[in-house]
Design an enzyme around this catalytic site. Structure first.
Site, PDB file in Angstrom:
ATOM      1  N   LYS A   1       0.904  -1.496  -0.161  1.00 26.73           N
ATOM      2  CA  LYS A   1       0.112  -0.009   0.097  1.00 26.73           C
ATOM      3  C   LYS A   1       0.702   1.164  -0.058  1.00 26.73           C
ATOM      4  CE  LYS A   1      -4.293  -2.078   1.841  1.00 26.73           C
ATOM      5  NZ  LYS A   1      -3.799  -3.348   2.237  1.00 26.73           N
TER       6      LYS A   1
HETATM    7  C1  LIG Z   1      -4.566  -4.342   1.498  1.00 27.80           C
HETATM    8  C2  LIG Z   1      -3.829  -5.835   1.546  1.00 27.80           C
HETATM    9  C3  LIG Z   1      -4.316  -6.762   0.528  1.00 27.80           C
HETATM   10  C4  LIG Z   1      -5.467  -6.514  -0.245  1.00 27.80           C
HETATM   11  O1  LIG Z   1      -5.211  -5.854  -1.417  1.00 27.80           O
HETATM   12  P1  LIG Z   1      -6.684  -5.255  -2.254  1.00 27.80           P
HETATM   13  O2  LIG Z   1      -6.181  -4.308  -3.308  1.00 27.80           O
HETATM   14  O3  LIG Z   1      -7.600  -4.502  -1.035  1.00 27.80           O
HETATM   15  O4  LIG Z   1      -7.172  -6.540  -2.794  1.00 27.80           O
HETATM   16  C5  LIG Z   1      -3.517  -7.830   0.554  1.00 27.80           C
HETATM   17  N1  LIG Z   1      -2.352  -8.123   1.322  1.00 27.80           N
HETATM   18  C6  LIG Z   1      -2.036  -7.064   2.014  1.00 27.80           C
HETATM   19  C7  LIG Z   1      -0.777  -7.400   3.042  1.00 27.80           C
HETATM   20  C8  LIG Z   1      -2.786  -5.848   2.175  1.00 27.80           C
HETATM   21  O5  LIG Z   1      -2.174  -4.855   3.081  1.00 27.80           O
END
Ligand SMILES: *Cc1c(COP(=O)(O)O)cnc(C)c1O
Length: 433
Positions: free
Chosen positions: A107
């Site tokens: 993210k």
């Molecule tokens: C947010 C997150 C996901 C999921 O991603 P999306 O874009 O919501 O599908 C997967 N793994 C981790 C570690 C995350 O922080």
């Protein structure tokens, strides 16, 4: 480039407006009016092109004239200034490590890009923007870090007291300055409900310019395309495009990958790797999308019962189910299987998976069993150190806090304790402005 709302009841917006608003006024998601095509020459030459340059060329058509080229180049350079290696795990499976950013989860990319875009858009405004976000862990840290010291932007993060990991809590609460952490004595759903009420409160939104920083914002969603190009840049089997497995919750990440493919990136097939929250695998067999209550699992960032970005995947395929099914499958992996594969991959290949990456790995390995000619990549979306319990239990390895985290763990937590209930949040926001 203009963006329309997936609910089709709001005027189109350019990138600036879509990024500032977050969600369209009709509660739909913004979607680009057309999907730009990357230059095939760039795809052939990827290994010779820098990550900054690739990111710039991919995002420029989406941003259009709303950010001048010099500033956009600066923004993408600051977004991708850490390694994103493609690491072979077996002879057919490689891991795209997206956890080398400041908060150790993928993210970071979206949050860094979005924060810098908003900083650019607000620099001439007198009015401050307040980014309001509820987090179950990873989003808050990435958003806090991305927006730290961004001029003209105040960030208010709500998190459930006692329900985020120690590393995550430090990432949320120690920055100070323009980052404010509200520690809510309740659940993530309580936090989420308080935030939703704030956005719906006209008295408040007339006084404060509020926006959200979750993955429905185009400025967080679109830059997630970058690392699919970086993966292919490092892909050794150019005669054979990869199958890509993406650990998925809200489906923003995989949707960005599918968008990259539709722009010309060679990808054989996508796998939405889910835990037992299996709304999308259900959809792919029944053609009916049935939101459910989220079930808590080890891969908690994927505990989503109503994935908001899935509508964008339908939009990419023009709501044509056969096209979608040809390019996308889904897998649902239990916690027991997740724990087992963490141990197995460590013992056999000496590679440490976090629970999210483990779901991706196993979904890919199962797919490759049925497709013996293919090779693939899974996205390792978080550093194993963020989930020490499951990793230590199954690898019997002591997880060391990476050196970069040590200074963080020494910092003092600064949070404002709050009982659940919207009035408490409103009072806080009202008096703050
Ligand atoms: C947010 C997150 C996901 C999921 O991603 P999306 O874009 O919501 O599908 C997967 N793994 C981790 C570690 C995350 O922080």
């Amino acid at each position: 480039m203009n963006y329309y709302s997936t609910n089709k009841q709001a005027p189109v917006a350019d990138f600036r407006e879509a990024a500032i608003k977050g969600q369209a006024p009709d509660k739909g998601l913004y979607f680009p009016e057309s999907i730009p095509q990357v230059d095939p020459e760039m795809i052939r030459n990827l290994p010779a092109i820098s990550n900054e340059e690739i990111a710039f060329r991919v995002i420029q058509p989406y941003v259009g004239a709303t950010i001048d080229e010099e500033n956009l180049y600066r923004i993408v350079s600051e977004t991708v200034n850490f390694p994103i290696p493609l690491v072979p795990v077996t002879d057919r499976i490689s891991s795209l490590e997206l956890f080398h950013g400041p908060t150790l989860a993928f993210k970071d990319i979206g949050a860094r890009f979005m924060s810098r875009c908003l900083g650019y858009f607000t620099k001439d405004r007198k009015e401050k923007i307040t980014v309001l976000v509820a987090t179950s862990g990873d989003t808050g840290g990435a958003v806090a870090n991305g927006f730290f010291n961004v001029e003209g932007v105040e960030v208010v993060i709500l998190y459930p007291s006692g329900k985020v990991s120690p590393v995550q809590e430090k990432q949320l609460t120690t920055l100070g300055h323009n980052i404010h952490a509200l520690e809510v004595a309740g659940s993530f759903d309580d936090c989420q409900a308080m935030v939703k009420q704030a956005f719906a409160d006209q008295e408040l939104t007339q006084k404060l310019f509020l926006t959200s920083a979750n993955s429905i914002n185009v400025a967080r969603w679109l830059p997630q395309q970058f690392y699919y190009f970086f993966a292919y840049k490092q892909w050794q089997h150019k005669e054979q495009p990869p199958v890509i497995a993406v650990p998925s919750g809200n489906f923003g990440n995989i949707c960005a990958g599918i968008l990259a493919m539709q722009s010309g990136l060679p990808v054989k097939h996508f796998i939405a790797a889910c835990n037992v929250n299996d709304i999308v695998s259900d959809y792919l067999s029944s053609e009916i999308l049935r939101p459910k209550e989220a079930v808590p699992t080890l891969s908690n960032a994927m505990d989503v019962g109503n994935p908001s970005n899935f509508i964008r995947i339908l939009e990419i395929f023009n709501h044509q189910f056969p096209l979608l099914k040809e390019k996308l499958s889904a897998a649902s992996i239990t916690d027991a299987a997740t724990e087992e594969v963490i141990g197995e991959v460590f013992r056999q290949f000496n590679y440490i998976l976090d629970p999210h990456g483990a779901v991706g790995y196993l979904a890919l390995a199962n797919y490759l069993k049925d497709h013996p000619a293919e090779k693939g990549i899974f996205l390792e979306t978080a550093h194993p150190v963020k989930f020490p319990d499951a990793v230590e239990r199954n690898t019997k390895q002591v997880q060391l806090i990476p050196a970069m985290l040590e200074p963080l763990m020494q910092q003092q937590k600064q949070s404002i304790f709050m009982a659940p209930g919207y009035q408490n949040l409103k009072e806080y926001l009202w008096n703050k402005s």
